[in-house]
Design a protein around this motif. Sequence first.
Motif, PDB file in Angstrom:
ATOM      1  N   HIS A  49      16.208   7.395  20.569  1.00 39.95           N
ATOM      2  CA  HIS A  49      14.882   8.194  20.609  1.00 39.95           C
ATOM      3  C   HIS A  49      14.040   7.840  21.921  1.00 39.95           C
ATOM      4  O   HIS A  49      14.421   7.041  22.593  1.00 39.95           O
ATOM      5  N   GLY A  50      12.815   8.577  22.016  1.00 40.98           N
ATOM      6  CA  GLY A  50      12.130   8.287  23.088  1.00 40.98           C
ATOM      7  C   GLY A  50      11.094   7.324  22.533  1.00 40.98           C
ATOM      8  O   GLY A  50      10.950   6.576  21.801  1.00 40.98           O
ATOM      9  N   PHE A  51      10.033   6.942  23.473  1.00 39.63           N
ATOM     10  CA  PHE A  51       9.054   6.017  23.679  1.00 39.63           C
ATOM     11  C   PHE A  51       8.070   6.555  22.425  1.00 39.63           C
ATOM     12  O   PHE A  51       7.576   7.529  22.360  1.00 39.63           O
ATOM     13  N   LEU A 106      12.608   8.724  13.156  1.00 40.61           N
ATOM     14  CA  LEU A 106      14.277   8.610  13.016  1.00 40.61           C
ATOM     15  C   LEU A 106      14.651   9.142  11.713  1.00 40.61           C
ATOM     16  O   LEU A 106      15.710   9.847  11.793  1.00 40.61           O
ATOM     17  N   THR A 107      14.069   9.058  10.614  1.00 42.33           N
ATOM     18  CA  THR A 107      14.623   9.718   9.496  1.00 42.33           C
ATOM     19  C   THR A 107      14.654  10.950   9.654  1.00 42.33           C
ATOM     20  O   THR A 107      15.771  11.862   9.067  1.00 42.33           O
ATOM     21  N   GLN A 108      13.686  11.676  10.167  1.00 41.13           N
ATOM     22  CA  GLN A 108      13.856  13.277  10.448  1.00 41.13           C
ATOM     23  C   GLN A 108      14.873  13.682  11.229  1.00 41.13           C
ATOM     24  O   GLN A 108      15.523  14.928  11.014  1.00 41.13           O
ATOM     25  N   SER A 131      12.961   8.015  27.099  1.00 36.67           N
ATOM     26  CA  SER A 131      13.301   6.473  27.239  1.00 36.67           C
ATOM     27  C   SER A 131      14.805   6.696  26.522  1.00 36.67           C
ATOM     28  O   SER A 131      15.813   5.849  27.095  1.00 36.67           O
ATOM     29  N   GLY A 132      15.212   7.616  25.705  1.00 34.54           N
ATOM     30  CA  GLY A 132      16.599   7.443  25.057  1.00 34.54           C
ATOM     31  C   GLY A 132      17.672   8.166  25.926  1.00 34.54           C
ATOM     32  O   GLY A 132      18.807   7.794  25.850  1.00 34.54           O
TER      33      GLY A 132
END
Length: 337
Positions: A92-94, A101-103, A177-178
């Motif tokens: 994920h990003g910042f 995350l769950t979605q 960021s990810g």
Amino acid sequence: MSTVAILDLPAGGTLSLDKELPVVDPWTLRIGASAKAVANTAAARPSIRNFAVRSEALSEFWGRPIAMKGYVVLPPGYTPGGRRYPVAYWFHGFGGPPWNLTQFAVRFQRLMARGEMPPMIWVIPDMTTPNGTSEFVDSVNNGPWDAAFTRELLPYIDRTYRTDARPGARFLTGHSSGGWASLHLQLAHPRLFGETWSTSPDPVDFHAFIQADIYSPAANVFRGSDGQPLPLVREGQSVGLRDCGADRRRARFLWRPVRLVRLDLFAARRGWAPATDVRSFNGGGRPHRRGVLAGTLRSCREPGPSHPCGPTGACRQDPSLGWRQRHLLSRQRGAAI
């Protein structure tokens, strides 16, 4: 801004908190979530597992127990003793809300359930740390996150789930960021991972760091090598320029009006390329950052027959535009500037 409170604690005194914020359930949807989102979440949740893997390397670094957390999305038809699946690691990003995350986990599961994506195991690690995102790089500030990921989390995932543990079956992807994290892990461990797809990663070098090419002679993050202030942000019809005058310690923003130009319409009027070509450079309506239509001497990264710069990738100059417009068109991101 919060009020600053100065505390004078006596020697040997202790400080305790009288209020503790409740832990937010990451499966709690935002207020006003659609009925479709609620239904998709309920349908996907049985196929999603959460993990919290204690890291010996990080625990030793911090002197207290540290766990790597996240989610695993299992494909339709997954059984403990069944076939093995390729595994994709998504970063994920910042920042973001707890349900971010769950979605994404729900989205991946529903895409597989509808047959719109091949069946695979998705791993969604949580990169959040007290200092920002770890981006799974070894750091003197955050600890050995790279070592923890490659030596502890990867073996745990392969032991626990029916993964195809061959490097060619491990895929890395992420955004912002990810995206940087996925690119870093691929370059640092080419024998562990088969490939990566990094979208809009944080800067990987300093040729366009906050729009500044600080490798250029006499350039810095305030002014280009030509001495002109660099645009940083846009608000309405004005662009913020970083400028510090004679005193570089006192940087300030200067707002100057600019002409707003749709890049796709701008190109179409000049017959450079169809509007769809402009939107396809970097996906989602964004041209790539380093020289798209005008005002740059650098070569483009995606030359080709349909590219407005031609098959050689040499960007065109348009003398009818002033320096400010050429500069903004070549440097600003987005379909409209």
